[in-house]
Design a protein around this motif. Structure first.
Motif, PDB file in Angstrom:
ATOM      1  N   PRO A  43       0.821  -1.212   0.000  1.00  0.00           N
ATOM      2  CA  PRO A  43       0.000   0.000   0.000  1.00  0.00           C
ATOM      3  C   PRO A  43       0.851   1.257   0.000  1.00  0.00           C
ATOM      4  CG  PRO A  43       0.069  -0.959   2.178  1.00  0.00           C
ATOM      5  CD  PRO A  43       0.781  -1.925   1.283  1.00  0.00           C
ATOM      6  N   VAL A  44       0.295   2.312  -0.507  1.00  0.00           N
ATOM      7  CA  VAL A  44       0.977   3.587  -0.591  1.00  0.00           C
ATOM      8  C   VAL A  44       0.033   4.647  -0.045  1.00  0.00           C
ATOM      9  CG1 VAL A  44       1.928   5.300  -2.164  1.00  0.00           C
ATOM     10  CG2 VAL A  44       2.302   2.876  -2.590  1.00  0.00           C
ATOM     11  N   ILE A  45       0.587   5.530   0.741  1.00  0.00           N
ATOM     12  CA  ILE A  45      -0.260   6.586   1.290  1.00  0.00           C
ATOM     13  C   ILE A  45      -0.763   7.485   0.160  1.00  0.00           C
ATOM     14  CG2 ILE A  45      -0.120   8.764   2.577  1.00  0.00           C
ATOM     15  CD1 ILE A  45       1.258   7.269   4.759  1.00  0.00           C
ATOM     16  N   GLY A  46      -2.025   7.835   0.228  1.00  0.00           N
ATOM     17  CA  GLY A  46      -2.626   8.678  -0.793  1.00  0.00           C
ATOM     18  C   GLY A  46      -3.249   7.873  -1.908  1.00  0.00           C
ATOM     19  N   GLN A  47      -3.054   6.554  -1.869  1.00  0.00           N
ATOM     20  CA  GLN A  47      -3.659   5.735  -2.921  1.00  0.00           C
ATOM     21  C   GLN A  47      -4.454   4.596  -2.302  1.00  0.00           C
ATOM     22  OE1 GLN A  47      -0.636   4.551  -5.699  1.00  0.00           O
ATOM     23  NE2 GLN A  47      -0.781   6.558  -6.677  1.00  0.00           N
ATOM     24  N   ALA A  48      -5.377   4.080  -3.076  1.00  0.00           N
ATOM     25  CA  ALA A  48      -6.189   2.962  -2.611  1.00  0.00           C
ATOM     26  C   ALA A  48      -6.082   1.839  -3.630  1.00  0.00           C
ATOM     27  CB  ALA A  48      -7.640   3.399  -2.451  1.00  0.00           C
ATOM     28  N   ARG A  49      -5.856   0.629  -3.125  1.00  0.00           N
ATOM     29  CA  ARG A  49      -5.800  -0.525  -4.022  1.00  0.00           C
ATOM     30  C   ARG A  49      -7.172  -1.189  -4.018  1.00  0.00           C
ATOM     31  NH1 ARG A  49      -1.572  -3.652  -0.790  1.00  0.00           N
ATOM     32  NH2 ARG A  49      -2.988  -2.814   0.764  1.00  0.00           N
ATOM     33  N   VAL A  50      -7.714  -1.367  -5.170  1.00  0.00           N
ATOM     34  CA  VAL A  50      -9.032  -1.987  -5.293  1.00  0.00           C
ATOM     35  C   VAL A  50      -8.897  -3.207  -6.188  1.00  0.00           C
ATOM     36  CG1 VAL A  50     -11.418  -1.686  -6.001  1.00  0.00           C
ATOM     37  CG2 VAL A  50     -10.152   0.250  -5.081  1.00  0.00           C
ATOM     38  N   VAL A  51      -9.341  -4.347  -5.677  1.00  0.00           N
ATOM     39  CA  VAL A  51      -9.327  -5.564  -6.488  1.00  0.00           C
ATOM     40  C   VAL A  51     -10.671  -5.655  -7.204  1.00  0.00           C
ATOM     41  CG1 VAL A  51      -9.082  -8.052  -6.489  1.00  0.00           C
ATOM     42  CG2 VAL A  51      -7.800  -6.667  -4.853  1.00  0.00           C
ATOM     43  N   VAL A  52     -10.618  -5.693  -8.536  1.00  0.00           N
ATOM     44  CA  VAL A  52     -11.843  -5.786  -9.318  1.00  0.00           C
ATOM     45  C   VAL A  52     -11.939  -7.193  -9.884  1.00  0.00           C
ATOM     46  CG1 VAL A  52     -13.196  -4.770 -11.150  1.00  0.00           C
ATOM     47  CG2 VAL A  52     -11.517  -3.390  -9.956  1.00  0.00           C
ATOM     48  N   VAL A  53     -12.993  -7.892  -9.528  1.00  0.00           N
ATOM     49  CA  VAL A  53     -13.226  -9.236 -10.066  1.00  0.00           C
ATOM     50  C   VAL A  53     -14.357  -9.133 -11.077  1.00  0.00           C
ATOM     51  CG1 VAL A  53     -13.876 -11.601  -9.528  1.00  0.00           C
ATOM     52  CG2 VAL A  53     -12.505 -10.273  -7.909  1.00  0.00           C
ATOM     53  N   VAL A  54     -14.056  -9.511 -12.312  1.00  0.00           N
ATOM     54  CA  VAL A  54     -15.063  -9.456 -13.363  1.00  0.00           C
ATOM     55  C   VAL A  54     -15.318 -10.866 -13.866  1.00  0.00           C
ATOM     56  CG1 VAL A  54     -15.600  -8.649 -15.671  1.00  0.00           C
ATOM     57  CG2 VAL A  54     -14.520  -7.114 -14.050  1.00  0.00           C
ATOM     58  N   ASP A  55     -16.567 -11.277 -13.827  1.00  0.00           N
ATOM     59  CA  ASP A  55     -16.954 -12.624 -14.247  1.00  0.00           C
ATOM     60  C   ASP A  55     -18.090 -12.471 -15.247  1.00  0.00           C
ATOM     61  OD1 ASP A  55     -17.704 -15.190 -14.581  1.00  0.00           O
ATOM     62  OD2 ASP A  55     -18.043 -15.631 -12.448  1.00  0.00           O
ATOM     63  N   ASP A  56     -17.832 -12.868 -16.507  1.00  0.00           N
ATOM     64  CA  ASP A  56     -18.871 -12.682 -17.519  1.00  0.00           C
ATOM     65  C   ASP A  56     -19.924 -13.782 -17.473  1.00  0.00           C
ATOM     66  OD1 ASP A  56     -17.671 -14.848 -18.661  1.00  0.00           O
ATOM     67  OD2 ASP A  56     -16.750 -13.736 -20.315  1.00  0.00           O
ATOM     68  N   GLY A  57     -19.776 -14.725 -16.535  1.00  0.00           N
ATOM     69  CA  GLY A  57     -20.817 -15.727 -16.347  1.00  0.00           C
ATOM     70  C   GLY A  57     -20.806 -16.840 -17.376  1.00  0.00           C
ATOM     71  N   GLU A  58     -19.894 -16.784 -18.347  1.00  0.00           N
ATOM     72  CA  GLU A  58     -19.852 -17.829 -19.362  1.00  0.00           C
ATOM     73  C   GLU A  58     -18.726 -18.802 -19.030  1.00  0.00           C
ATOM     74  OE1 GLU A  58     -19.522 -15.743 -23.115  1.00  0.00           O
ATOM     75  OE2 GLU A  58     -21.708 -15.689 -23.203  1.00  0.00           O
ATOM     76  N   GLY A  59     -18.743 -19.963 -19.666  1.00  0.00           N
ATOM     77  CA  GLY A  59     -17.660 -20.927 -19.520  1.00  0.00           C
ATOM     78  C   GLY A  59     -17.458 -21.364 -18.081  1.00  0.00           C
ATOM     79  N   ALA A  61     -15.048 -21.440 -14.276  1.00  0.00           N
ATOM     80  CA  ALA A  61     -14.717 -20.462 -13.245  1.00  0.00           C
ATOM     81  C   ALA A  61     -13.521 -19.612 -13.631  1.00  0.00           C
ATOM     82  CB  ALA A  61     -14.457 -21.174 -11.927  1.00  0.00           C
ATOM     83  N   ASP A  62     -12.757 -20.060 -14.665  1.00  0.00           N
ATOM     84  CA  ASP A  62     -11.599 -19.262 -15.060  1.00  0.00           C
ATOM     85  C   ASP A  62     -12.010 -17.974 -15.756  1.00  0.00           C
ATOM     86  OD1 ASP A  62     -12.628 -20.866 -17.085  1.00  0.00           O
ATOM     87  OD2 ASP A  62     -10.814 -20.612 -18.292  1.00  0.00           O
ATOM     88  N   HIS A  63     -13.310 -17.803 -16.008  1.00  0.00           N
ATOM     89  CA  HIS A  63     -13.768 -16.543 -16.591  1.00  0.00           C
ATOM     90  C   HIS A  63     -13.823 -15.432 -15.555  1.00  0.00           C
ATOM     91  CE1 HIS A  63     -15.241 -17.221 -20.822  1.00  0.00           C
ATOM     92  NE2 HIS A  63     -14.762 -18.386 -20.467  1.00  0.00           N
ATOM     93  N   ALA A  64     -13.692 -15.779 -14.285  1.00  0.00           N
ATOM     94  CA  ALA A  64     -13.650 -14.745 -13.251  1.00  0.00           C
ATOM     95  C   ALA A  64     -12.208 -14.288 -13.103  1.00  0.00           C
ATOM     96  CB  ALA A  64     -14.170 -15.298 -11.932  1.00  0.00           C
ATOM     97  N   VAL A  65     -11.951 -13.037 -13.450  1.00  0.00           N
ATOM     98  CA  VAL A  65     -10.590 -12.522 -13.467  1.00  0.00           C
ATOM     99  C   VAL A  65     -10.471 -11.392 -12.454  1.00  0.00           C
ATOM    100  CG1 VAL A  65      -8.831 -11.434 -14.886  1.00  0.00           C
ATOM    101  CG2 VAL A  65     -10.372 -13.111 -15.897  1.00  0.00           C
ATOM    102  N   ALA A  66      -9.460 -11.526 -11.584  1.00  0.00           N
ATOM    103  CA  ALA A  66      -9.222 -10.475 -10.596  1.00  0.00           C
ATOM    104  C   ALA A  66      -8.110  -9.562 -11.090  1.00  0.00           C
ATOM    105  CB  ALA A  66      -8.837 -11.095  -9.262  1.00  0.00           C
ATOM    106  N   THR A  67      -8.333  -8.265 -10.967  1.00  0.00           N
ATOM    107  CA  THR A  67      -7.344  -7.277 -11.372  1.00  0.00           C
ATOM    108  C   THR A  67      -7.181  -6.295 -10.225  1.00  0.00           C
ATOM    109  OG1 THR A  67      -8.319  -7.444 -13.557  1.00  0.00           O
ATOM    110  CG2 THR A  67      -6.682  -5.720 -13.226  1.00  0.00           C
ATOM    111  N   CYS A  68      -5.916  -5.988  -9.916  1.00  0.00           N
ATOM    112  CA  CYS A  68      -5.687  -4.998  -8.863  1.00  0.00           C
ATOM    113  C   CYS A  68      -5.470  -3.631  -9.506  1.00  0.00           C
ATOM    114  CB  CYS A  68      -4.479  -5.377  -8.019  1.00  0.00           C
ATOM    115  SG  CYS A  68      -4.359  -4.383  -6.530  1.00  0.00           S
ATOM    116  N   VAL A  69      -6.215  -2.669  -9.043  1.00  0.00           N
ATOM    117  CA  VAL A  69      -6.172  -1.334  -9.618  1.00  0.00           C
ATOM    118  C   VAL A  69      -5.815  -0.361  -8.504  1.00  0.00           C
ATOM    119  CG1 VAL A  69      -7.652   0.483 -10.507  1.00  0.00           C
ATOM    120  CG2 VAL A  69      -7.789  -1.794 -11.473  1.00  0.00           C
TER     121      VAL A  69
END
Lengths: 298, 369
Positions: A43-59, A61-69
């Motif tokens: 972590p860095v002061i002044g910034q926030a880390r947000v993990v975004v999990v996007v799952d398009d519901g198809e195929g 469980a590997d369609h759920a992808v986590a990205t750290c922003v």
């Protein structure tokens, strides 16, 4: 009557040209955010880390992808998805006029056309380690460090808490050293541990609150440069080692130009413009003809 | 040429206009909406009469512009804060957390303005379609052509169908009266001063028309036995309830399938049956009924063609409601655009309306005679 018709036509032309003109200015928003690599960096002061999990519901469980922003502290939630798209180099998320999220990564292709049948991007919060169906507007919420945000495309769902969740355990992607909403003040603690000068003991700093954030390990991980952290509020991701350059992380190699190409890719070039131009010409000619006819009569 | 001049059956114009309005409701694409607007305007300019109500199209145009302006202003003040290119910021009020999602003021983005204008344009085009119908055909002829079952609701229907044209006539009279008294007939103050008399006058005229038609036997109940009439009313009530349940089920994705189409169809059947049964008792003759010939078919089907085309376009995956953000150049949907252009055909294929009844005042006609 004819005068009003003329104004009507003029307004229509203004509408079309406005849409054309603001095409170029599209690529704002996300460029202010920087991004960290897959599992979130320190972590860095002044910034926030947000993990975004996007799952398009198809195929599977590997369609759920986590990205750290990584976005500036106190950013609105709307910045998070845009920053994710910028980081991954995908098309920016599109919204309907009601603010409803239509597409993430250009999915689904039907855009907002299927919302009438109950198909939509369901929003979940996984900050507590489990997916909680969110009934708040995720785009005006202020983000905190370590937030986990889940998006699952639900086909013909109920629009209530029972809808399918992202197929990924939120606890496994949440950074263990999350500060939550009570991040330490910008002034570094003087009596820090054995770490480098200027390091902050994350556990000690957030220990005062009864926050559920799992900071039990107590290791001083948030090593920052106080000069940057205080002056710019900009900071940089401590572990990546890349210099903070205009807020865009050099490691990712994703910057505004990528977004620009995606925005341009959406309108698929010349033939579409030609068709639109023909229709605009028809509209102008017909409108002018109607104008002339009604004026001749009056 | 003069032999083919006649009034088209009002039902044909109404079907054409309603189909175009339904087409407009299916899209927020500025290109398609603009196309519908000019198609309607051109047909009106080509085929309208000189009757008082035929001038109502201009008023509907003004109304449409007002609708768009109101929609854009409301978007600025209370609308959803769509992210994007911020044009300017108006002072905002921070609302408590339980009101999250409601915004008051804040940054105004180009995306939000364009989307609000598009949605306003959609409503404006729907209004234009109805303005076209009411300026292309006489409201009195439309009343005559209504199915006899609806005569039961004679007064309400008379008022509903004739209010807009009566308001146009009333507004012209009020304006003339203001002019004669030397008052301003333009500007905001003139508007404020004439709004009430116009509304009141239009309603009075509609009610007076309904009363005079009632006195001449319009909406007269046929010789139906009381028991049977009650049965018909019960059937109609049942049908309305079933249609309501079915419509709710169709709109709610979570409703079980039993509550969706079956009650809707059953309700529609019950309503049709009750209308037909109640219409059977009414004996009625028509003086010089409007014929329904091939021009009527062409006009009504050309409107329906636009609707069918846009439904097909929507089914085949064309984006008819472009997203508000990110902004993009409007995409042409060729199928829908072609269908809307078909609705332009009545400008040439519909018969011309009869010439105005004042030929002796025109020197050219005197020479010809």
């Amino acid at each position: 009557m004819s005068g009003v018709l003329a104004w009507f036509l003029l307004g229509f032309l203004a509408l079309v040209s406005m849409a054309l003109a603001s095409m170029g200015a599209l690529v704002v928003g996300a460029s202010a955010a920087s991004a960290a690599s897959g599992p979130c960096a320190a972590p860095v002061i002044g910034q926030a880390r947000v993990v975004v999990v996007v799952d398009d519901g198809e195929g599977g469980a590997d369609h759920a992808v986590a990205t750290c922003v990584v976005v500036p502290r106190g950013s609105k939630g709307s910045l998070v998805l845009a920053a994710r798209a910028a980081r991954l180099g995908t098309a920016a998320p599109s919204h309907a006029g009601s603010g409803l999220l239509c597409t993430i990564d250009s999915f689904p292709a039907s855009q907002c056309a299927d919302t009438g049948s109950g198909s939509y991007w369901a929003n979940f919060s996984g900050t507590d380690g489990v997916w909680n169906y969110s009934s708040y507007n995720p785009f005006i919420r202020r983000v905190c460090d370590g937030d986990v945000e889940g998006w699952r495309y639900v086909v013909q769902g109920t629009g209530a808490a029972g809808d399918p969740q992202p197929r990924l355990d939120p606890a496994s992607v949440r950074p263990a050293d999350a500060w939550g909403c009570d991040e330490p003040s910008a002034a570094p603690a003087s009596g820090g541990g054995a770490g480098a000068p200027g390091s902050i003991d994350a556990a000690a700093a957030s220990g005062s609150s009864a926050d559920a954030s799992p900071t039990a390990d107590g290791s001083p991980s948030g090593s920052i440069d106080p000069a940057i952290g205080v002056a710019g509020g900009q900071g940089r991701t401590g572990s990546s080692g890349a210099s903070a350059n205009d807020g865009v992380d050099g490691v990712d190699g994703v910057d505004a130009t990528v977004l620009a190409t995606h925005a341009a890719g959406g309108s698929s070039g010349g033939t579409a413009l030609l068709g639109a131009g023909i229709v605009v010409a028809i509209i102008v000619v017909l409108g002018a003809a109607a104008l002339v006819r009604s004026r001749r009569r009056a | 040429m003069s032999a083919s001049r006649r009034m088209l059956h009002p039902g044909a114009w109404w079907i054409w206009a309603i189909a175009l309005a339904a087409t407009a409701l299916r899209t927020t694409d500025a290109l398609l909406l603009g196309l519908i607007a000019v198609v309607v305007a051109y047909v009106v300019s080509a085929r309208r009469t000189d009757a008082p109500w035929a001038r109502s199209f201009g008023s509907f145009l003004r109304l449409g512009v007002i609708v768009i302006v109101i929609r854009v202003v409301f978007q600025m003040l209370f609308g959803v804060r769509i992210e994007g290119t911020t044009l300017f910021t108006i002072p905002s009020v921070t609302l408590p957390s339980w009101a999250a999602g409601v915004s008051l003021g804040g940054p105004v983005t180009a995306e939000a303005l364009v989307d609000a204008a598009r949605q306003g344009l959609r409503l404006a085009v729907v209004l234009l379609c109805f303005g076209a119908a009411s300026s292309l055909c006489s409201p009195y002829r439309m009343l005559r052509a209504l199915p006899s079952a609806l005569y039961e609701a004679g007064v309400a229907i008379t008022v509903a169908l004739t209010f807009a044209p009566q308001a146009i006539i009333a507004s012209r009279q009020v304006r003339d009266a203001r002019r004669l008294r030397g008052r301003a007939d333009r500007g905001v103050r003139a508007w404020a001063g004439s709004a009430m008399p116009v509304l009141e006058g239009a309603l009075d005229r509609s009610v007076a028309l309904a009363a005079s038609m009632d006195a001449r036997g319009y909406g007269r109940r046929g010789a139906i036995p009381v028991a049977r009439r009650r049965g018909i009313s019960a059937l109609m009530l049942l049908g309305l309830c079933l249609v309501a349940v079915g419509a709710y089920g169709l709109l709610d994705a979570t409703a079980p399938a039993v509550l969706r189409l079956p009650p809707f169809i059953a309700g529609a059947v019950a309503l049709t049956a009750s209308l037909m049964l109640s219409g059977r008792g009414v004996e009625r003759t028509r003086y010089r009924p409007d014929p329904w010939r091939s021009p009527e078919w062409i006009v009504s089907l050309s409107g329906v063609a636009a609707l069918v085309a846009i439904v097909i376009a929507g089914r085949t995956g064309a984006v008819l409601e472009p997203p508000a953000s990110p902004l993009a150049v409007p995409q042409l949907v060729p199928v829908a655009a072609a269908g809307i252009l078909v609705a332009l055909l009545p400008a040439w294929l519909a018969p011309r309306p009869p010439a105005p009844l004042e030929p002796t005042l025109d020197p050219r006609f005197e020479v010809a005679a």
